[in-house]
Design a protein around this motif. Structure first.
Motif, mmCIF file in Angstrom:
data_model
loop_
_atom_site.group_PDB
_atom_site.id
_atom_site.type_symbol
_atom_site.label_atom_id
_atom_site.label_comp_id
_atom_site.label_asym_id
_atom_site.label_seq_id
_atom_site.Cartn_x
_atom_site.Cartn_y
_atom_site.Cartn_z
ATOM 1 N N UNK A 1 -34.010 11.129 50.662
ATOM 2 C CA UNK A 1 -32.939 12.045 51.046
ATOM 3 C C UNK A 1 -32.495 12.907 49.871
ATOM 4 N N UNK A 2 -32.380 12.302 48.697
ATOM 5 C CA UNK A 2 -31.996 13.072 47.518
ATOM 6 C C UNK A 2 -33.085 14.093 47.189
ATOM 7 N N UNK A 3 -34.352 13.676 47.247
ATOM 8 C CA UNK A 3 -35.450 14.595 46.972
ATOM 9 C C UNK A 3 -35.505 15.737 47.962
ATOM 10 N N UNK A 4 -35.215 15.443 49.226
ATOM 11 C CA UNK A 4 -35.198 16.491 50.241
ATOM 12 C C UNK A 4 -34.128 17.524 49.919
ATOM 13 N N UNK A 5 -32.951 17.062 49.494
ATOM 14 C CA UNK A 5 -31.873 17.985 49.144
ATOM 15 C C UNK A 5 -32.241 18.828 47.925
ATOM 16 N N UNK A 6 -32.882 18.228 46.927
ATOM 17 C CA UNK A 6 -33.314 18.970 45.745
ATOM 18 C C UNK A 6 -34.365 20.010 46.122
ATOM 19 N N UNK A 7 -35.329 19.606 46.956
ATOM 20 C CA UNK A 7 -36.384 20.530 47.376
ATOM 21 C C UNK A 7 -35.787 21.736 48.088
ATOM 22 N N UNK A 8 -34.871 21.502 48.997
ATOM 23 C CA UNK A 8 -34.261 22.609 49.730
ATOM 24 C C UNK A 8 -33.449 23.503 48.794
ATOM 25 N N UNK A 9 -32.779 22.911 47.811
ATOM 26 C CA UNK A 9 -32.020 23.704 46.846
ATOM 27 C C UNK A 9 -32.946 24.568 45.985
ATOM 28 N N UNK A 10 -34.186 24.114 45.802
ATOM 29 C CA UNK A 10 -35.187 24.886 45.054
ATOM 30 C C UNK A 10 -35.927 25.878 45.935
ATOM 31 N N UNK B 1 -23.996 1.713 41.215
ATOM 32 C CA UNK B 1 -24.933 0.621 41.484
ATOM 33 C C UNK B 1 -24.274 -0.449 42.358
ATOM 34 N N UNK B 2 -23.012 -0.737 42.115
ATOM 35 C CA UNK B 2 -22.222 -1.687 42.907
ATOM 36 C C UNK B 2 -22.964 -3.021 43.099
ATOM 37 N N UNK B 3 -23.367 -3.619 41.980
ATOM 38 C CA UNK B 3 -24.070 -4.897 42.014
ATOM 39 C C UNK B 3 -23.150 -5.967 42.615
ATOM 40 N N UNK B 4 -23.678 -6.703 43.578
ATOM 41 C CA UNK B 4 -22.885 -7.726 44.236
ATOM 42 C C UNK B 4 -21.712 -7.180 45.009
ATOM 43 N N UNK C 1 -15.047 7.243 43.280
ATOM 44 C CA UNK C 1 -15.964 8.348 43.563
ATOM 45 C C UNK C 1 -17.213 8.227 42.704
ATOM 46 N N UNK C 2 -18.364 8.347 43.328
ATOM 47 C CA UNK C 2 -19.657 8.357 42.633
ATOM 48 C C UNK C 2 -20.506 9.471 43.219
ATOM 49 N N UNK C 3 -21.610 9.803 42.549
ATOM 50 C CA UNK C 3 -22.518 10.800 43.101
ATOM 51 C C UNK C 3 -23.582 10.109 43.955
ATOM 52 N N UNK C 4 -24.414 10.917 44.581
ATOM 53 C CA UNK C 4 -25.501 10.388 45.420
ATOM 54 C C UNK C 4 -26.783 10.173 44.629
ATOM 55 N N UNK C 5 -26.679 10.032 43.306
ATOM 56 C CA UNK C 5 -27.864 9.742 42.494
ATOM 57 C C UNK C 5 -28.473 8.403 42.861
ATOM 58 N N UNK C 6 -27.638 7.478 43.317
ATOM 59 C CA UNK C 6 -28.072 6.180 43.830
ATOM 60 C C UNK C 6 -27.547 6.060 45.256
ATOM 61 N N UNK C 7 -28.418 5.917 46.249
ATOM 62 C CA UNK C 7 -27.930 5.820 47.630
ATOM 63 C C UNK C 7 -27.140 4.534 47.847
ATOM 64 N N UNK C 8 -26.000 4.643 48.474
ATOM 65 C CA UNK C 8 -25.169 3.477 48.751
ATOM 66 C C UNK C 8 -25.610 2.818 50.042
ATOM 67 N N UNK C 9 -25.504 1.507 50.096
ATOM 68 C CA UNK C 9 -25.925 0.784 51.293
ATOM 69 C C UNK C 9 -24.947 1.047 52.432
ATOM 70 N N UNK C 10 -25.462 0.944 53.644
ATOM 71 C CA UNK C 10 -24.623 1.150 54.828
ATOM 72 C C UNK C 10 -23.522 0.102 54.895
ATOM 73 N N UNK C 11 -23.834 -1.127 54.457
ATOM 74 C CA UNK C 11 -22.842 -2.192 54.495
ATOM 75 C C UNK C 11 -21.681 -1.894 53.550
ATOM 76 N N UNK C 12 -21.989 -1.421 52.350
ATOM 77 C CA UNK C 12 -20.940 -1.103 51.385
ATOM 78 C C UNK C 12 -20.049 0.019 51.915
#
Length: 497
Positions: free
Chosen positions: A190-199, A437-440, A454-465
């Protein structure tokens, strides 16, 4: 032209096009390819029996052949239209009346069985290079598990596709051929798709497979020779892969690109693993950031981009290839101005090592608001997994405290700082970081008195979190900043040279 055609000039002369990607224009051949991939799973190839049950050769253009002695192929099945294309009834491919097509098919079947991968070929019905016929060939196994047979089919190439290509202006064809190939591995899709479209690019297709013994492979599913490629892969550990797994997959994929003739291969690693271990703090300590850089360089990487690395100076020194460091202030600033509108602010670093980062954000906020912004920091000492230090310096009383760090791992450091800010009279507390990262589950942080995280989407967050803390987590999109930095670094401007 793919590596198959380049590696076998006689095959290249026999067909107008050969492609390991096997993206057919015909809908029925695409469905056959997708079914074959599903049947294959983690094995080398599906069995002939499974292919029969799935109805692979059932349509009139379908066929199935098994390797026989004398470099010939026994006919297992040939639909009426496939038989007509080969000139009539026959028992072995070598005895088919249409000699030109039978010779070409035998060479094609040999290549598919040798590689163990599907191939899509294009030719005319007489076997010459006019591309009005698609031929899909897929390897299968017979008794004993050996990959010794093929299934597939013929289909007329859609005329609408050919006509559209012929009418497309040369300038547009050239622009498409010169555009960078952008790949995104694994969870970074998903992040790569957003970067590709921005390019202004499309995301290029690739294959990733894991074998029964845990080994894996990844390969591009389109020709890459002479092209420039950008590979997006965030090197964080998640529920299914460790940072080591992801690093290995990225390195192997870069190797596959280089072996296939890519002109330049650049990496966007929004989260760069091992970046925190950038210096020796004890005798004989490793300097892991430098070792990662050497691995990248050994694979021939031509440039590396990352987001808000732990120590920008160490990143610059470790990598000898061109570097692009993407800060996140430009995405954090508008968020903070909106979240703390009209409030007095204090920017807080959770440790002394992050004071430069906090000071840069404080100055940016002062410039944007025209008001004085206080600063503070928390003492933190760490050794063998233990964290201590109670010193807190700075003024947060009656202010909205903005605690800023490069990443949130377990959230323990942030939670300590939140508690100290509240103890010293902070009216509100906002926690911001580039990487979540939100380990544990970072339970300590979410059990604290922080108002928002607040964090960026550099690391995708889990649906559970996200489901558990949707009212407290904000995710900021940094893909546009990454794309802009790549463009400004000249990653696109050299494509036509």
């Amino acid at each position: 032209m793919t590596s198959l055609a380049l590696g076998d000039p006689p095959l290249r002369r026999l067909f107008g096009e050969l492609d390991y990607a096997a993206r057919a224009g015909s809908e029925r051949l695409r469905q056959m390819s997708e079914s074959w991939t599903a049947l294959r799973g983690a094995s080398l190839a599906p069995s002939w029996e499974d292919a029969q049950r799935a109805g692979f050769p059932a349509f009139p253009w379908g066929f199935a052949f098994r390797a026989a002695a004398g470099r010939d192929y026994d006919r297992l099945h040939a639909g009426p239209q496939a038989e007509q294309l080969l000139g009539g009834s026959f028992a072995k491919l070598g005895s088919a009346p249409n000699r030109r097509m039978s010779v070409r098919l035998r060479r094609l079947f040999d290549a598919v069985l040798a590689a163990g991968e599907p191939v899509l070929a294009r030719a005319d019905r007489a076997g010459t290079k006019r591309e009005d016929l698609e031929i899909l060939v897929l390897p299968v196994s017979t008794a004993g598990g050996a990959v010794d047979a093929v299934v597939g089919g013929f289909a007329p190439e859609p005329r609408s596709q050919a006509a559209a290509g012929a009418r497309r202006p040369a300038a547009l064809r050239q622009a498409r051929d010169d555009a960078p190939l952008v790949f995104a591995l694994g969870a970074s899709h998903d992040f790569g798709l957003a970067v590709a479209h921005a390019l202004g690019c499309e995301l290029s297709e690739h294959e990733e497979r894991v074998f029964e013994d845990g080994e894996h492979k990844a390969r591009p599913l389109r020709p890459v020779q002479g092209r420039c490629a950008i590979v997006v892969h965030s090197l964080h550990a998640d529920e299914t892969q460790s940072a080591n797994d992801k690093l290995c997959r990225l390195l192997f994929f870069i190797g596959a690109l280089k072996d296939s003739g890519v002109r330049r291969a650049r990496v966007i690693a929004p989260y760069l693993c091992y970046a925190r271990k950038d210096r020796r703090t004890k005798p004989n300590d490793p300097v892991s950031t430098r070792y990662v850089a050497q691995l990248f360089e050994a694979m021939g990487v031509d440039g590396v981009s990352t987001v808000e690395v732990h120590n920008p100076a160490a990143f610059e020194n470790a990598f000898r290839v061109p570097k692009v460091h993407v800060g996140v202030h430009e995405v954090m600033l508008p968020y903070l101005l909106k979240a703390a509108r009209g409030e007095r602010l204090a920017v807080v670093s959770p440790d002394t090592g992050g004071m430069k980062r906090a000071e840069a954000l404080r100055l940016a906020l002062e410039e944007a608001t025209g008001e004085a912004i206080s600063k503070a920091f928390m003492e933190k000492q760490r050794s063998q997994g233990e964290v201590w230090g109670d010193l807190f310096a700075g003024d947060v009383a009656g202010r909205t405290a903005v605690i800023v760090d490069d990443l949130i791992s377990t959230g323990g450091s942030m939670a300590r700082t939140v508690a100290e800010c509240r103890k010293r009279g902070a009216a509100r507390v906002l926690c911001v970081a580039a990487h979540g990262l939100f380990i544990g589950g970072a339970s300590a942080l979410f059990a604290s008195d922080a108002d928002r995280v607040a964090v960026t989407n550099s690391v995708p967050l889990t649906a559970d979190l996200m489901a558990r803390h949707t009212d407290r987590i904000d995710v900021l999109d940094v893909s546009g900043a990454v794309a802009t930095a790549a463009r400004e670094a000249g990653w696109l401007s050299d494509l036509n040279h």
